[in-house]
Every structure is written in structure tokens, then in C-alpha cells.
Design a protein around this motif. Structure first.
Motif, PDB file in Angstrom:
ATOM      1  N   VAL A  84       0.842  -1.209   0.000  1.00 26.59           N
ATOM      2  CA  VAL A  84       0.000   0.000   0.000  1.00 26.59           C
ATOM      3  C   VAL A  84       0.872   1.251   0.000  1.00 26.59           C
ATOM      4  O   VAL A  84       0.631   2.199  -0.751  1.00 26.59           O
ATOM      5  CB  VAL A  84      -0.943  -0.003   1.222  1.00 26.59           C
ATOM      6  N   ASP A  85       1.904   1.241   0.836  1.00 21.31           N
ATOM      7  CA  ASP A  85       2.742   2.430   0.988  1.00 21.31           C
ATOM      8  C   ASP A  85       3.601   2.725  -0.236  1.00 21.31           C
ATOM      9  O   ASP A  85       3.845   3.893  -0.557  1.00 21.31           O
ATOM     10  CB  ASP A  85       3.643   2.277   2.223  1.00 21.31           C
ATOM     11  N   THR A  86       4.078   1.674  -0.908  1.00 22.16           N
ATOM     12  CA  THR A  86       5.005   1.880  -2.022  1.00 22.16           C
ATOM     13  C   THR A  86       4.308   1.856  -3.384  1.00 22.16           C
ATOM     14  O   THR A  86       4.501   2.756  -4.203  1.00 22.16           O
ATOM     15  CB  THR A  86       6.117   0.823  -2.008  1.00 22.16           C
ATOM     16  N   VAL A  87       3.503   0.849  -3.627  1.00 24.30           N
ATOM     17  CA  VAL A  87       2.860   0.719  -4.931  1.00 24.30           C
ATOM     18  C   VAL A  87       1.727   1.731  -5.088  1.00 24.30           C
ATOM     19  O   VAL A  87       1.563   2.350  -6.143  1.00 24.30           O
ATOM     20  CB  VAL A  87       2.324  -0.713  -5.129  1.00 24.30           C
ATOM     21  N   LEU A  88       0.942   1.909  -4.021  1.00 26.28           N
ATOM     22  CA  LEU A  88      -0.202   2.815  -4.078  1.00 26.28           C
ATOM     23  C   LEU A  88       0.086   4.165  -3.420  1.00 26.28           C
ATOM     24  O   LEU A  88      -0.806   5.009  -3.330  1.00 26.28           O
ATOM     25  CB  LEU A  88      -1.420   2.168  -3.408  1.00 26.28           C
ATOM     26  N   LEU A  89       1.311   4.346  -2.949  1.00 31.89           N
ATOM     27  CA  LEU A  89       1.714   5.599  -2.304  1.00 31.89           C
ATOM     28  C   LEU A  89       0.757   5.977  -1.173  1.00 31.89           C
ATOM     29  O   LEU A  89       0.424   7.147  -0.979  1.00 31.89           O
ATOM     30  CB  LEU A  89       1.795   6.729  -3.341  1.00 31.89           C
ATOM     31  N   GLY A  90       0.295   4.956  -0.460  1.00 27.36           N
ATOM     32  CA  GLY A  90      -0.605   5.177   0.671  1.00 27.36           C
ATOM     33  C   GLY A  90      -2.058   5.338   0.297  1.00 27.36           C
ATOM     34  O   GLY A  90      -2.915   5.442   1.178  1.00 27.36           O
ATOM     35  N   ASN A  91      -2.355   5.345  -0.987  1.00 25.23           N
ATOM     36  CA  ASN A  91      -3.720   5.595  -1.447  1.00 25.23           C
ATOM     37  C   ASN A  91      -4.484   4.275  -1.591  1.00 25.23           C
ATOM     38  O   ASN A  91      -4.932   3.890  -2.670  1.00 25.23           O
ATOM     39  CB  ASN A  91      -3.686   6.333  -2.787  1.00 25.23           C
ATOM     40  N   GLY A  92      -4.629   3.555  -0.469  1.00 29.40           N
ATOM     41  CA  GLY A  92      -5.319   2.280  -0.511  1.00 29.40           C
ATOM     42  C   GLY A  92      -5.343   1.619   0.848  1.00 29.40           C
ATOM     43  O   GLY A  92      -4.961   2.212   1.856  1.00 29.40           O
ATOM     44  N   VAL A  93      -5.785   0.371   0.864  1.00 31.74           N
ATOM     45  CA  VAL A  93      -5.811  -0.433   2.089  1.00 31.74           C
ATOM     46  C   VAL A  93      -5.307  -1.825   1.745  1.00 31.74           C
ATOM     47  O   VAL A  93      -5.321  -2.251   0.580  1.00 31.74           O
ATOM     48  CB  VAL A  93      -7.235  -0.523   2.696  1.00 31.74           C
ATOM     49  N   VAL A  94      -4.882  -2.555   2.759  1.00 30.93           N
ATOM     50  CA  VAL A  94      -4.333  -3.888   2.547  1.00 30.93           C
ATOM     51  C   VAL A  94      -5.419  -4.850   2.071  1.00 30.93           C
ATOM     52  O   VAL A  94      -6.611  -4.632   2.286  1.00 30.93           O
ATOM     53  CB  VAL A  94      -3.698  -4.433   3.839  1.00 30.93           C
ATOM     54  N   GLY A  95      -4.983  -5.937   1.439  1.00 32.44           N
ATOM     55  CA  GLY A  95      -5.893  -6.989   1.007  1.00 32.44           C
ATOM     56  C   GLY A  95      -5.488  -8.326   1.595  1.00 32.44           C
ATOM     57  O   GLY A  95      -4.304  -8.546   1.891  1.00 32.44           O
ATOM     58  N   ASN A  96      -6.451  -9.218   1.762  1.00 31.24           N
ATOM     59  CA  ASN A  96      -6.200 -10.531   2.351  1.00 31.24           C
ATOM     60  C   ASN A  96      -6.531 -11.670   1.383  1.00 31.24           C
ATOM     61  O   ASN A  96      -7.136 -12.666   1.751  1.00 31.24           O
ATOM     62  CB  ASN A  96      -6.994 -10.691   3.654  1.00 31.24           C
ATOM     63  N   ASP A  97      -6.153 -11.493   0.120  1.00 28.31           N
ATOM     64  CA  ASP A  97      -6.263 -12.566  -0.877  1.00 28.31           C
ATOM     65  C   ASP A  97      -7.696 -12.998  -1.150  1.00 28.31           C
ATOM     66  O   ASP A  97      -7.984 -14.181  -1.376  1.00 28.31           O
ATOM     67  CB  ASP A  97      -5.391 -13.765  -0.468  1.00 28.31           C
ATOM     68  N   ASN A  98      -8.591 -12.043  -1.111  1.00 30.36           N
ATOM     69  CA  ASN A  98      -9.976 -12.239  -1.524  1.00 30.36           C
ATOM     70  C   ASN A  98     -10.530 -10.860  -1.898  1.00 30.36           C
ATOM     71  O   ASN A  98      -9.901  -9.847  -1.583  1.00 30.36           O
ATOM     72  CB  ASN A  98     -10.794 -12.923  -0.416  1.00 30.36           C
ATOM     73  N   PRO A  99     -11.669 -10.794  -2.568  1.00 30.12           N
ATOM     74  CA  PRO A  99     -12.131  -9.507  -3.100  1.00 30.12           C
ATOM     75  C   PRO A  99     -12.868  -8.603  -2.121  1.00 30.12           C
ATOM     76  O   PRO A  99     -13.498  -7.626  -2.548  1.00 30.12           O
ATOM     77  CB  PRO A  99     -13.058  -9.930  -4.243  1.00 30.12           C
ATOM     78  N   VAL A 100     -12.806  -8.899  -0.825  1.00 27.85           N
ATOM     79  CA  VAL A 100     -13.466  -8.069   0.184  1.00 27.85           C
ATOM     80  C   VAL A 100     -12.384  -7.420   1.046  1.00 27.85           C
ATOM     81  O   VAL A 100     -11.599  -8.121   1.700  1.00 27.85           O
ATOM     82  CB  VAL A 100     -14.429  -8.897   1.063  1.00 27.85           C
ATOM     83  N   ALA A 101     -12.335  -6.093   1.047  1.00 26.40           N
ATOM     84  CA  ALA A 101     -11.314  -5.383   1.810  1.00 26.40           C
ATOM     85  C   ALA A 101     -11.514  -5.585   3.312  1.00 26.40           C
ATOM     86  O   ALA A 101     -12.660  -5.634   3.788  1.00 26.40           O
ATOM     87  CB  ALA A 101     -11.358  -3.898   1.482  1.00 26.40           C
ATOM     88  N   PRO A 102     -10.435  -5.689   4.088  1.00 28.54           N
ATOM     89  CA  PRO A 102     -10.560  -5.851   5.540  1.00 28.54           C
ATOM     90  C   PRO A 102     -11.312  -4.713   6.220  1.00 28.54           C
ATOM     91  O   PRO A 102     -11.840  -4.898   7.317  1.00 28.54           O
ATOM     92  CB  PRO A 102      -9.093  -5.904   6.017  1.00 28.54           C
ATOM     93  N   THR A 103     -11.370  -3.561   5.583  1.00 25.74           N
ATOM     94  CA  THR A 103     -12.079  -2.416   6.156  1.00 25.74           C
ATOM     95  C   THR A 103     -13.594  -2.548   6.016  1.00 25.74           C
ATOM     96  O   THR A 103     -14.332  -1.778   6.610  1.00 25.74           O
ATOM     97  CB  THR A 103     -11.625  -1.120   5.465  1.00 25.74           C
TER      98      THR A 103
END
Length: 274
Positions: free
Chosen positions: A69-88
């Protein structure tokens, strides 16, 4: 175009563009209400070495998801857990990111018959924001577990025709969808876009059964169980979700991006100087 006034709106600006545009007083940045699209790294579960679930789990365990998230998206995102539903999302089976575990990855590879490490080929292209950088970041993370990732950087203009879903390990991205649709669209056994060629009857039963379950609590739990099964057994790595951000000229207002970039509504968009 938007800085010069030739365009009024960018529907979804990539992370790199946002770094350039966010300090411009002539523009307004409007974020979506929640995480939308997501990056994927898909491996064919019917093809060695990815047909061994321990290899798939090792390839997932090496990822520092927050770093993506920090490097590829420059902080503009949230982590993922290998499924299409965000942890948030309140619908997520797990509210936090799965921790990185390099030693676990090494142990899993040894159990799978790769005590001296593993070499894989990962296909990518500049066919979507962050796709090449994700491959580079992942290559560095995987190396710490003895996994050599050979990156194949393909031409962007032909990637979706000649590489996507035609190579055993490749990077892709998807627009966000609700849990029921997202789980079914690319992950059930008969899904047209089953990138990982993963076929799991128990997962299918959970997803399809949730569509006819009338008890909301039972339905929610079925979808969470399906997410967990996909995360732990499936052939897709979802390291991060990106937050869609629209950019308007300061003279324009009335547009709010939907978490799913495919849902567009310009009904209230106006520009006072047009």
C-alpha cells in the motif's frame, strides 16, 4: 488536460497522478467512500508448482501488505487478504492484514519439496496503475524466502489479449464489487474469468448457497467462510485495494466517485464557468 482546463474531471486518478495533482489549488480531489478496485497476482492451480497448496501459501506469506500500500499505491489504498473483500469492510472475514511470515514461507516450500528455494516467472505490464511496481516490490519480498521471481515485462497494448489468463502467473486488477458478486465473478469453478483455474466445491457451495439464504446472519457468515477458504486455499494473491479518487477543476462540483469505478453518475456534475 485537467491542469490546462481542457478537461473538467478525472474519474479515477492513479496514485502517481495524485502525487502531482494534490497540491494544485485549481483542482479539487474527491475520494470515494471506501476501498474499490484491487490488484491481483493469479497463479494457475492446475499447473506446477502452483498446484501444491503449500507453494501457494508460501507465495502469499512473503508479502508485507502494508508496504505494498505504501510503495505501490503511495498510501492511497488499504491492505488486502487474498480475496475480493477489503478488511475495512464490515463484511470481511478478517479485519486486519495477514502478517508477513518469511520463516513460514520457507518451511512450507521445504514441505512441498523445495528446500533450496523456488523460481517462478511473473508476467506483468504497464497495463494498469501499479502493475509493474507491484511485480518489482514482490520480487524483493519473495527473495528473502528463497523465492526467485523472474519478471516478464510485457507490452501494455497486447497484455490483455496475449498474456492475461494465458500464462501461469500474472498480475491483473479488478473493479470492486459487493461480496457476493465479487466472490462469484472470478473465483467459482465455472466463472468465466477464473484467473487461477481454482475449483473448490466447498467454496462454490458457500457462495451459491449465500444467494438463497434468507437469514442475514447465516448469509454473512457463509460469505466470510468463503473468503477465508479462498484466502487460505485459492490461487489468487490480493495484496491491496486502491481508493478511487476523482479530480475536478475547482470551478466544478457535484461529482462523487463510487467505490466501484464502473458505477458512474454525472447527474449533479456542474461547472460554473461553462
Amino acid at each position: 488536460a485537467i491542469k490546462s482546463g481542457a478537461a473538467d474531471l478525472i474519474v479515477s486518478a492513479g496514485a502517481a497522478s495524485l502525487e502531482t495533482l494534490k497540491g494544485d489549488a485549481s483542482l479539487t480531489l474527491v475520494p470515494a467512500a471506501g476501498a474499490g478496485g484491487y490488484l491481483t497476482m493469479s497463479m494457475w492451480t492446475d499447473t506446477p508448482p502452483f498446484d501444491d497448496v503449500r507453494v501457494r501459501q508460501a507465495l502469499k506469506a512473503v508479502i508485507d501488505r502494508q508496504q505494498v500500500v505504501d510503495t505501490v499505491l503511495l498510501g492511497n489504498g488499504v491492505v488486502g487478504n487474498d480475496n475480493p473483500v477489503a478488511p475495512t469492510s464490515p463484511a470481511a472475514y478478517l479485519p486486519d492484514a495477514k502478517p508477513r511470515d518469511v520463516e513460514k514461507a520457507k518451511a512450507l516450500l521445504a514441505e512441498a519439496g523445495y528446500p533450496d528455494g523456488l523460481t517462478v516467472e511473473l508476467n506483468t505490464a504497464e497495463a494498469g496503475p501499479g502493475m509493474i511496481l507491484l511485480a518489482q516490490v514482490y520480487q524483493q519480498m519473495a527473495a528473502e524466502a528463497g523465492i526467485t521471481v523472474n519478471i516478464v515485462n510485457n507490452p501494455a497494448d497486447s497484455y490483455w489479449d496475449t498474456i492475461w489468463m494465458k500464462k501461469p502467473f500474472f498480475i491483473s486488477s479488478w473493479n470492486g464489487r459487493g461480496p457476493s458478486e465479487g466472490l462469484a465473478y472470478t473465483f467459482t469453478s465455472d466463472a468465466e474469468y477464473n484467473e487461477a483455474k481454482w475449483k473448490d466445491a466447498d467454496f462454490d457451495a458457500l457462495v451459491l448457497g449465500s444467494r438463497t439464504e434468507t437469514d442475514p446472519d447465516k448469509r454473512a457468515q457463509m460469505l466470510k467462510d468463503a473468503q477465508q477458504r479462498l484466502s487460505e486455499e485459492g490461487g489468487v494473491i490480493v495484496p491491496a485495494f486502491f481508493l478511487d479518487v476523482a479530480v475536478l477543476r475547482a470551478a466544478c462540483e457535484g461529482y462523487t466517485p463510487h467505490p466501484s469505478a464502473t458505477v458512474l453518475n454525472y447527474e449533479t456534475l456542474t461547472c460554473s464557468d461553462r
